[in-house]
Every structure is written in C-alpha cells, then in structure tokens.
Motif scaffolding. Structure first.
Motif, PDB file in Angstrom:
ATOM      1  N   TYR A   1      42.408  41.313  44.258  1.00 34.25           N
ATOM      2  CA  TYR A   1      43.036  41.709  43.910  1.00 34.25           C
ATOM      3  C   TYR A   1      42.748  41.505  42.644  1.00 34.25           C
ATOM      4  O   TYR A   1      42.418  42.230  41.454  1.00 34.25           O
ATOM      5  CB  TYR A   1      45.448  41.762  43.666  1.00 34.25           C
ATOM      6  CG  TYR A   1      45.392  41.914  44.957  1.00 34.25           C
ATOM      7  CD1 TYR A   1      45.937  43.811  45.112  1.00 34.25           C
ATOM      8  CD2 TYR A   1      45.198  41.269  46.562  1.00 34.25           C
ATOM      9  CE1 TYR A   1      46.569  43.698  46.257  1.00 34.25           C
ATOM     10  CE2 TYR A   1      46.260  42.039  47.126  1.00 34.25           C
ATOM     11  CZ  TYR A   1      46.654  43.121  47.643  1.00 34.25           C
ATOM     12  OH  TYR A   1      47.032  44.054  48.723  1.00 34.25           O
TER      13      TYR A   1
ATOM     14  N   ARG B   1      41.241  43.368  39.509  1.00 31.82           N
ATOM     15  CA  ARG B   1      41.802  43.256  38.341  1.00 31.82           C
ATOM     16  C   ARG B   1      40.771  43.033  37.308  1.00 31.82           C
ATOM     17  O   ARG B   1      40.305  43.309  35.673  1.00 31.82           O
ATOM     18  CB  ARG B   1      42.700  41.773  37.633  1.00 31.82           C
ATOM     19  CG  ARG B   1      43.703  42.612  36.438  1.00 31.82           C
ATOM     20  CD  ARG B   1      44.404  41.583  36.805  1.00 31.82           C
ATOM     21  NE  ARG B   1      44.225  40.101  36.288  1.00 31.82           N
ATOM     22  CZ  ARG B   1      44.195  39.004  37.796  1.00 31.82           C
ATOM     23  NH1 ARG B   1      45.074  39.282  38.466  1.00 31.82           N
ATOM     24  NH2 ARG B   1      43.795  38.048  36.896  1.00 31.82           N
TER      25      ARG B   1
ATOM     26  N   ARG C   1      39.167  45.043  33.707  1.00 30.17           N
ATOM     27  CA  ARG C   1      39.655  44.262  32.439  1.00 30.17           C
ATOM     28  C   ARG C   1      38.552  44.400  31.408  1.00 30.17           C
ATOM     29  O   ARG C   1      37.603  44.728  30.482  1.00 30.17           O
ATOM     30  CB  ARG C   1      39.793  43.406  32.443  1.00 30.17           C
ATOM     31  CG  ARG C   1      40.080  42.030  31.631  1.00 30.17           C
ATOM     32  CD  ARG C   1      40.117  41.025  31.635  1.00 30.17           C
ATOM     33  NE  ARG C   1      41.668  40.906  32.219  1.00 30.17           N
ATOM     34  CZ  ARG C   1      41.245  39.824  32.375  1.00 30.17           C
ATOM     35  NH1 ARG C   1      40.956  38.840  33.638  1.00 30.17           N
ATOM     36  NH2 ARG C   1      42.584  39.894  33.520  1.00 30.17           N
TER      37      ARG C   1
END
Length: 135
Positions: free
Chosen positions: A95, A99, A103
């Motif tokens: 996860y 992420r 980003r």
C-alpha cells in the motif's frame, strides 16, 4: 543492430558514468551490483565527471535487478520514490509503495508506463524481506 546492455536505459544525465563503465567493460549488472563503496570512490577519482550519487544509483538499480529481478526502469522508479535498497523495500508495505508511486506520478503530472500491479509490489517486497532476513 546494437545489442542492448544493462546501461542502455539510463537517461542522459548519466552519460559520464555510462561512458566510464563502457570503456572499462563494466556493462553487466552482476559486476555493477558488486561494486563496493571503495570501488565507487576509485571510479570517481579516475573519472571526476562521474558523480557519487549517480554511481550509487546505478549500483542500487543493479542490485534490484540481480537480487529481486526488477527491470532497470522499474528499479529507477523505485529510487525516485525513495526506495534505494533491499532493506528499505523490505520495510515497505504494498500500500505504501503504491501510494509513493502514485504521489510521484501526480507530482510529475505523468502516468508511468511501467506496468506495476499490486501483486507485483507484494512479490518484490516478499522477496526483499527474504533477502534482508537472510543476512
């Protein structure tokens, strides 16, 4: 047609390092992954245009390729996300990694062409944990 070597994926800002490695017949990722800090310092002494940062990035990419079988462009993406070693990869969760990649894509305003799935991230992290725990 010229055969592809490990260094062909590098962007132009690595031109000095790439040139040094080609001149010294260091184009194999296995050889590059075994470079020590002393070797890197010696390369920088012999060729001052090679930067310490770029040399360490190339070594990290080679280690990812050798140990976890991550393609060089995907390993380069990991470096841009702040994952520079097997240890740092082993400490991530899928996860978190997803992420970080998201980003980076938002900051750069581009979608990476790398086909990185959640299952692939899990596989990389699992392998990194196995390698790191075996030390």
């Amino acid at each position: 047609m010229e055969s592809k070597n490990f260094l062909d994926f590098l962007p132009t800002n690595f031109r000095h390092e790439k040139s040094f490695f080609i001149q010294n017949n260091l184009t194999d990722f296995k050889k590059l992954s075994n470079l020590s800090d002393l070797d890197i310092n010696e390369i920088q002494r012999k060729s001052p245009l090679c930067t310490l940062n770029n040399l360490k990035k190339i070594r990290a990419i080679a280690i990812f390729k050798k140990e976890i079988e991550i393609s060089p462009p995907k390993a380069y993406l990991l470096l841009h996300c702040g994952i520079g070693s097997i240890k740092s990869l082993s400490l991530c969760t899928p996860y978190e990694l997803e992420r970080k990649i998201g980003r980076l894509e938002r900051i750069l305003r581009v979608k990476t062409e790398a086909d990185i799935t959640f299952a692939l991230l899990k596989k990389w992290i699992k392998k990194a944990k196995q390698i790191y725990n075996s030390f």
